[in-house]
Scaffold this motif. Structure first.
Motif, short mmCIF file in Angstrom:
data_model
loop_
_atom_site.label_atom_id
_atom_site.label_comp_id
_atom_site.label_asym_id
_atom_site.label_seq_id
_atom_site.Cartn_x
_atom_site.Cartn_y
_atom_site.Cartn_z
N ILE A 64 0.94 -1.10 -0.16
CA ILE A 64 -0.07 -0.02 0.08
C ILE A 64 1.09 1.35 -0.05
O ILE A 64 0.60 2.05 -0.82
CB ILE A 64 -0.90 -0.25 1.33
N PHE A 65 1.94 1.33 0.95
CA PHE A 65 2.80 2.32 0.79
C PHE A 65 3.44 2.49 -0.71
O PHE A 65 3.56 3.85 -1.06
CB PHE A 65 3.89 2.27 1.72
N GLU A 66 3.57 1.59 -1.37
CA GLU A 66 4.46 1.88 -2.68
C GLU A 66 3.43 2.49 -3.78
O GLU A 66 3.48 3.52 -4.45
CB GLU A 66 4.65 0.45 -3.35
N MET A 67 1.87 1.97 -3.48
CA MET A 67 0.97 2.44 -4.32
C MET A 67 0.61 4.05 -4.06
O MET A 67 0.48 4.74 -4.96
CB MET A 67 -0.48 1.45 -4.41
N THR A 68 0.55 4.10 -2.82
CA THR A 68 0.04 5.41 -2.51
C THR A 68 1.16 6.44 -2.68
O THR A 68 0.94 7.61 -3.06
CB THR A 68 -0.32 5.66 -0.86
N THR A 69 2.46 5.98 -2.85
CA THR A 69 3.55 6.91 -3.20
C THR A 69 3.34 7.29 -4.82
O THR A 69 3.62 8.47 -5.10
CB THR A 69 4.90 6.00 -3.11
N LEU A 70 3.10 6.22 -5.52
CA LEU A 70 2.64 6.75 -7.12
C LEU A 70 1.54 7.75 -7.13
O LEU A 70 1.42 8.67 -7.89
CB LEU A 70 2.29 5.61 -7.64
N ASN A 215 -0.30 7.18 6.10
CA ASN A 215 0.10 7.56 7.73
C ASN A 215 0.36 6.41 8.56
O ASN A 215 1.31 6.23 9.20
CB ASN A 215 -0.75 8.61 8.16
N ILE A 216 -0.69 5.43 8.14
CA ILE A 216 -0.66 4.40 9.06
C ILE A 216 0.57 3.41 8.54
O ILE A 216 1.40 2.82 9.38
CB ILE A 216 -1.96 3.81 8.81
N CYS A 217 0.71 3.22 7.28
CA CYS A 217 1.83 2.76 6.63
C CYS A 217 3.31 3.20 7.22
O CYS A 217 4.17 2.63 7.75
CB CYS A 217 1.89 2.53 5.26
N ALA A 218 3.33 4.42 7.02
CA ALA A 218 4.58 5.07 7.39
C ALA A 218 5.19 4.89 8.89
O ALA A 218 6.14 4.89 9.05
CB ALA A 218 4.59 6.75 7.01
N HIS A 219 3.99 5.07 9.77
CA HIS A 219 4.43 4.87 11.27
C HIS A 219 4.34 3.40 11.73
O HIS A 219 4.26 2.89 12.69
CB HIS A 219 3.26 5.52 12.07
N ASP A 220 4.24 2.24 10.58
CA ASP A 220 4.24 0.94 10.92
C ASP A 220 3.19 0.45 12.03
O ASP A 220 3.50 -0.40 12.57
CB ASP A 220 5.76 0.62 11.41
N GLU A 221 2.03 0.87 11.61
CA GLU A 221 0.90 0.76 12.43
C GLU A 221 0.16 -0.49 11.87
O GLU A 221 -0.07 -0.80 10.64
CB GLU A 221 0.03 1.81 12.92
N ARG A 222 -0.75 -1.12 12.60
CA ARG A 222 -1.75 -2.24 12.15
C ARG A 222 -2.56 -1.60 11.08
O ARG A 222 -3.39 -0.73 11.20
CB ARG A 222 -2.51 -2.62 13.50
N LEU A 223 -2.48 -2.24 9.99
CA LEU A 223 -3.06 -1.61 8.76
C LEU A 223 -4.52 -2.54 8.39
O LEU A 223 -5.69 -2.00 7.99
CB LEU A 223 -2.36 -1.77 7.55
N TYR A 224 -4.45 -3.89 8.35
CA TYR A 224 -5.52 -4.69 7.58
C TYR A 224 -7.04 -4.19 8.27
O TYR A 224 -8.10 -4.21 7.52
CB TYR A 224 -5.43 -6.09 7.97
#
Length: 302
Positions: A64-70, A215-224
């Motif tokens: 998700i981090f990769e896709m949101t970066t695009l 932001n959730i991805c960047a802070h390494d928080e639970r995502l699913y």
């Protein structure tokens, strides 16, 4: 909980809190937990089950981090192009309140303050290419402080470029929405009809969700199981959002990777994957593989 010789090794490297407290919920015996006053797991649950969900969520964050970066890059590019086209003869037009929506002056003031600080920091920065944001220092020193927006956006976070978009007048956000529609049409077989064009409201909602999940991805928080601001906001909603702001080829590749990731989870924790998949926003009435295959096929036809 069933443990093995790898359990202690894993916890020493990943941390007890991150793994257990973060991912135990699908495996708890809730009635036994309530009676005992502390955690009780269902019979047969192993540490490897909990860790498998932990690893799945980590891989999901990376994807998700990769896709949101695009998606971030596209928003920055379009905002810079459309805003500059309107103010092409002005120096640093993003620093003037009159160039923003008159109804959003307070939002604009806050943003302008941030932009000024970025430029002020660049004034004292080195132009050494090994230094962060040396490109800003180069423009500030070589062009008497003038920094084009398409250069400045590289120093902005996703939250800041979304803030910028929100503060723009409707005439500019309308042009931005038209650019998104054009990019979508360029990469799809079927053009969007006029009544289905990407609107400013849709862009606003899409990027609000993208920002929150990023932001959730960047802070390494639970995502699913994250539902930022709204219980109806899910990972699957984010998956569907991305189709509007990423080109079709990359989007279909993303769907395939997402599908493979979830299918692997189903293999690793066959008895408990259902609850995790449901939390991501998929229907409780239909198997994930059926739902997602149908969605992929619909996207391929567009």
């Amino acid at each position: 909980m069933i443990v093995d010789t790898r359990t202690a090794w894993t916890l020493e490297r990943e941390g007890y809190y991150a793994v257990i407290n973060g991912y135990k919920q699908p495996f708890l015996d809730l009635q036994a937990t309530e009676r005992a006053g502390d955690d009780r797991y269902r019979a047969g649950v192993s540490f490897s089950d909990v860790y498998a969900v932990f690893v799945f969520d980590r891989k999901l964050r990376q994807l998700i981090f990769e896709m949101t970066t695009l998606a971030e890059a596209t928003l920055k590019t379009i905002c810079a192009y459309r805003f500059t086209a309107v103010h092409r003869h002005e120096v640093n037009p993003y620093l003037f309140e009159d160039n923003y929506d008159s109804k959003k002056r307070e939002k604009a003031k806050g943003l302008i303050g941030i932009l000024r600080k970025i430029l002020e920091s660049a004034q004292s920065a080195s132009e050494n290419r090994s230094e962060p944001q040396s490109y800003l220092a180069h423009y500030v020193k070589e062009y008497d402080g003038e920094v084009p927006l398409w250069v400045l956006t590289n120093a902005l976070t996703l939250g800041q470029i979304y803030w910028f978009y929100e503060a723009l007048p409707s005439s500019v956000t309308g042009e931005i929405a038209d650019s998104f529609t054009g990019l979508y049409n360029d990469s799809h077989k079927h053009r969007l009809p006029d009544n289905k064009r990407i609107t400013t409201d849709r862009i606003d909602k899409i990027y609000r969700r993208i920002k929150d999940y990023r932001n959730i991805c960047a802070h390494d928080e639970r995502l699913y199981c994250a539902h930022p601001h709204d219980a109806n906001v899910t990972i699957f909603q984010l998956v569907k959002d991305l189709r509007w702001v990423i080109d079709k080829k990359r989007y279909l590749e993303f769907l395939q990777r997402f599908n493979s990731l979830v299918m692997s989870l189903e293999e690793d924790v066959a008895d408990d994957a259902y609850e995790i998949i449901r939390e991501m926003g998929f229907s409780r009435d239909t198997e994930f593989s059926v739902q997602f295959t149908e969605y992929q096929q619909q996207m391929e036809k567009l």
